[in-house]
Design an enzyme around this catalytic site. Structure first.
Site, PDB file in Angstrom:
ATOM      1  N   ASP A  24       0.971  -1.055  -0.134  1.00  0.00           N
ATOM      2  CA  ASP A  24       0.004  -0.038  -0.079  1.00  0.00           C
ATOM      3  C   ASP A  24       1.063   1.248   0.096  1.00  0.00           C
ATOM      4  O   ASP A  24       1.720   1.309   0.872  1.00  0.00           O
ATOM      5  CB  ASP A  24      -0.829   0.035   1.209  1.00  0.00           C
ATOM      6  CG  ASP A  24      -1.964   0.821   1.165  1.00  0.00           C
ATOM      7  OD1 ASP A  24      -3.204   0.826   1.714  1.00  0.00           O
ATOM      8  OD2 ASP A  24      -1.504   2.139   0.984  1.00  0.00           O
ATOM      9  N   GLU A 131      -3.132   0.289  -3.894  1.00  0.00           N
ATOM     10  CA  GLU A 131      -2.555  -1.055  -3.118  1.00  0.00           C
ATOM     11  C   GLU A 131      -2.780  -2.326  -4.031  1.00  0.00           C
ATOM     12  O   GLU A 131      -3.445  -2.441  -5.210  1.00  0.00           O
ATOM     13  CB  GLU A 131      -3.331  -1.410  -1.892  1.00  0.00           C
ATOM     14  CG  GLU A 131      -4.970  -1.247  -2.169  1.00  0.00           C
ATOM     15  CD  GLU A 131      -5.762  -1.347  -0.980  1.00  0.00           C
ATOM     16  OE1 GLU A 131      -5.586  -2.108  -0.105  1.00  0.00           O
ATOM     17  OE2 GLU A 131      -6.760  -0.475  -0.934  1.00  0.00           O
TER      18      GLU A 131
HETATM   19  N1  DCP Z   1      -8.540   8.244  -1.537  1.00  0.00           N
HETATM   20  C1  DCP Z   1      -9.620   8.957  -1.534  1.00  0.00           C
HETATM   21  N2  DCP Z   1     -10.699   9.135  -0.740  1.00  0.00           N
HETATM   22  C2  DCP Z   1     -10.627   8.252   0.240  1.00  0.00           C
HETATM   23  C3  DCP Z   1      -9.391   7.442   0.370  1.00  0.00           C
HETATM   24  C4  DCP Z   1      -8.540   7.485  -0.359  1.00  0.00           C
HETATM   25  O1  DCP Z   1      -9.732   9.753  -2.753  1.00  0.00           O
HETATM   26  N3  DCP Z   1     -11.684   8.321   0.900  1.00  0.00           N
HETATM   27  C5  DCP Z   1      -7.270   8.390  -2.572  1.00  0.00           C
HETATM   28  C6  DCP Z   1      -6.313   8.976  -2.012  1.00  0.00           C
HETATM   29  C7  DCP Z   1      -5.468   8.215  -1.530  1.00  0.00           C
HETATM   30  C8  DCP Z   1      -5.430   7.118  -2.327  1.00  0.00           C
HETATM   31  O2  DCP Z   1      -6.781   6.880  -2.518  1.00  0.00           O
HETATM   32  O3  DCP Z   1      -4.032   8.777  -1.727  1.00  0.00           O
HETATM   33  C9  DCP Z   1      -5.005   5.779  -1.348  1.00  0.00           C
HETATM   34  O4  DCP Z   1      -5.770   5.585  -0.421  1.00  0.00           O
HETATM   35  P1  DCP Z   1      -5.231   5.053   1.097  1.00  0.00           P
HETATM   36  O5  DCP Z   1      -6.316   4.715   2.021  1.00  0.00           O
HETATM   37  O6  DCP Z   1      -3.919   3.920   0.950  1.00  0.00           O
HETATM   38  O7  DCP Z   1      -4.519   6.332   1.790  1.00  0.00           O
HETATM   39  P2  DCP Z   1      -3.154   7.144   1.531  1.00  0.00           P
HETATM   40  O8  DCP Z   1      -2.308   6.088   0.579  1.00  0.00           O
HETATM   41  O9  DCP Z   1      -3.200   8.391   1.113  1.00  0.00           O
HETATM   42  O10 DCP Z   1      -2.221   7.019   2.963  1.00  0.00           O
HETATM   43  P3  DCP Z   1      -1.833   5.709   3.672  1.00  0.00           P
HETATM   44  O11 DCP Z   1      -0.334   6.246   4.023  1.00  0.00           O
HETATM   45  O12 DCP Z   1      -2.563   5.737   5.144  1.00  0.00           O
HETATM   46  O13 DCP Z   1      -1.965   4.489   2.722  1.00  0.00           O
HETATM   47 MG    MG Z   2      -2.108   4.038   0.749  1.00  0.00          MG
END
Ligand code: DCP
Ligand code: MG
Length: 400
Positions: A24, A131
């Protein structure tokens, strides 16, 4: 584990252990922005709707880790994110950068990363834009899997300048929980004998399927950790949650048979839009639906798909009640016209008593295609030459 009777002198049983990794990306959209603009590095960065000085609508897509310190995360209303950022600034902490985001760029980066890692697994499954699951069973032991994953992490960092967190475990369920255990840039290995010890102290919230509502329900019954959940008998869980209770029983034990599916296609492509103002203006909503359908269709083709069998529209009303309507066909539809017409037809009942008896205003609409069919794109549009090969069985891992 079921160890059947074995005769003396039987050959050793074949290795039944699966090795699954879940990868991820860390703060994915924000990390891509930070790489693009080094001035942003380490600063609080929020990607999402326009905050409009606190009057904006819509939500946060993601926040950099610096912004998460202010309490801003994915799905936080953008107006609240703005207030949290302002409060931090008044405390003398760094100001937050709000960006609308560049989704085409994120998809490009994601596509390159997926191709990179897909080639380095026995089977590969893209689970979302940032992911994926990798089946590494042919490496046969967890030390080698760990070394392999380190090299994959190194490659992603070298080629894309981005870090990710990975969990390695005997199945997808535990691998997914493990990838979230240490972030950012984490690598968590859970061997078969360690599964229960790893899960037991964690909050029930780490279990996929347990959201805020289920968590509250369980906590009210004294169930806060996975160990607590494991102490609840199956019939009781079924009594509380119906069929899902049986799944919860298995998940508390880290049991999951689900294979890493060797198709790397995303299951759907969709886009949604929050309107500047809630509306029931059919002409306006149709116009936005047509624009969304065009965007979805382009993206579907750019991702190497020729058609779809299912169209789903989402409508969120003023009061946040959200409804989906879908339409599926036996034959694969391949044209923008088919997508557009189906989407508009699906939206129609939301303008009258059929799906909107109180005449509520609409806040958001979404259009999505599902059951995608991989194939060449008509009109000689550029298609990814690697895409078709990526669905075939991969050769065994190097050294595997
Ligand atoms: N995303 C989105 N809306 C959400 C959740 C996520 O648009 N409610 C998008 C933005 C994130 C991407 O999907 O960058 C990946 O989601 P993740 O849940 O894996 O979150 P992140 O990668 O940003 O953070 P982490 O380091 O916790 O994985
Ligand atoms: Mg992520």
């Amino acid at each position: 584990m079921d160890d059947g009777p074995r005769e003396e002198g039987d050959p050793p049983a074949p290795p039944a252990t699966r090795i699954v990794a879940h990868l991820d990306m860390d703060a994915f959209y924000a990390a891509v922005e930070e790489r693009r603009d080094p001035e942003l590095r380490g600063r609080p960065v929020v990607i999402g709707a326009d905050p409009k000085e606190g009057r904006g609508r819509g939500v946060v897509a993601t926040a950099s880790y610096a912004a998460r310190k202010y309490g801003i995360r994915s799905a936080t209303p953008i107006s609240r994110a703005w207030r949290l950022a302002e409060a931090a600034r008044r405390r003398g902490e760094p100001a937050t950068v709000f960006l609308r985001g560049n989704h085409a760029l994120y998809r490009d980066v994601s596509g390159r990363i997926m191709t990179l890692i897909a080639e380095r697994a026995d089977a590969f499954e893209e689970a979302s834009i940032d992911e994926a699951y990798l089946d590494l069973s042919s490496l046969a032991d967890f030390e080698r899997a760990e070394a392999h994953v380190r090299s994959v992490k190194g490659l992603v960092l070298e080629r894309e300048g981005l870090t990710c967190s990975v969990g390695i475990a005997p199945n997808k369920l535990v691998a997914k929980i493990a990838s979230d255990f240490e972030k950012p840039d984490g690598l968590t290995v859970v061997r078969p004998g360690e599964v229960q010890g790893f899960l037991d102290p964690l909050s029930i919230r780490v279990v996929p399927g347990i959201g805020p509502k289920t968590e509250a329900l369980l906590r009210a019954r004294g169930v806060a950790t996975v160990a607590d959940l494991r102490a609840v008998e199956r019939p009781r869980l079924v009594e509380w949650f119906g069929k899902w209770g049986g799944d919860a029983y298995e998940r508390a034990r880290g049991v999951s048979q689900s294979p890493v599916s060797n198709e790397w296609e995303r299951k759907s492509v969709g886009e949604q839009e929050t309107f500047e103002q809630d509306t029931l203006d059919r002409t306006f909503v149709h116009g936005r639906a047509v624009a969304l359908a065009e965007g979805v269709f382009r993206r579907m083709q750019a991702d190497g798909f020729a058609g779809f069998r299912t169209v789903t529209v989402t409508v969120r009303f003023t009061n946040f009640v959200t409804r989906n309507r879908s339409s599926s066909t036996g034959a694969v539809a391949r044209t923008l016209e088919a997508l557009r017409d189906t989407a508009l037809a699906l939206l129609e009942p939301f303008f009258d008593a059929r799906e909107n008896p109180r005449g509520r205003m609409i806040r958001l609409i979404g259009v999505r295609v599902e059951k995608l069919e991989r194939g060449s794109v008509p009109d000689g549009a550029p298609a990814d030459p690697d895409a078709s090969g990526a669905t075939s069985l991969r050769p065994p891992l190097p050294g595997g």
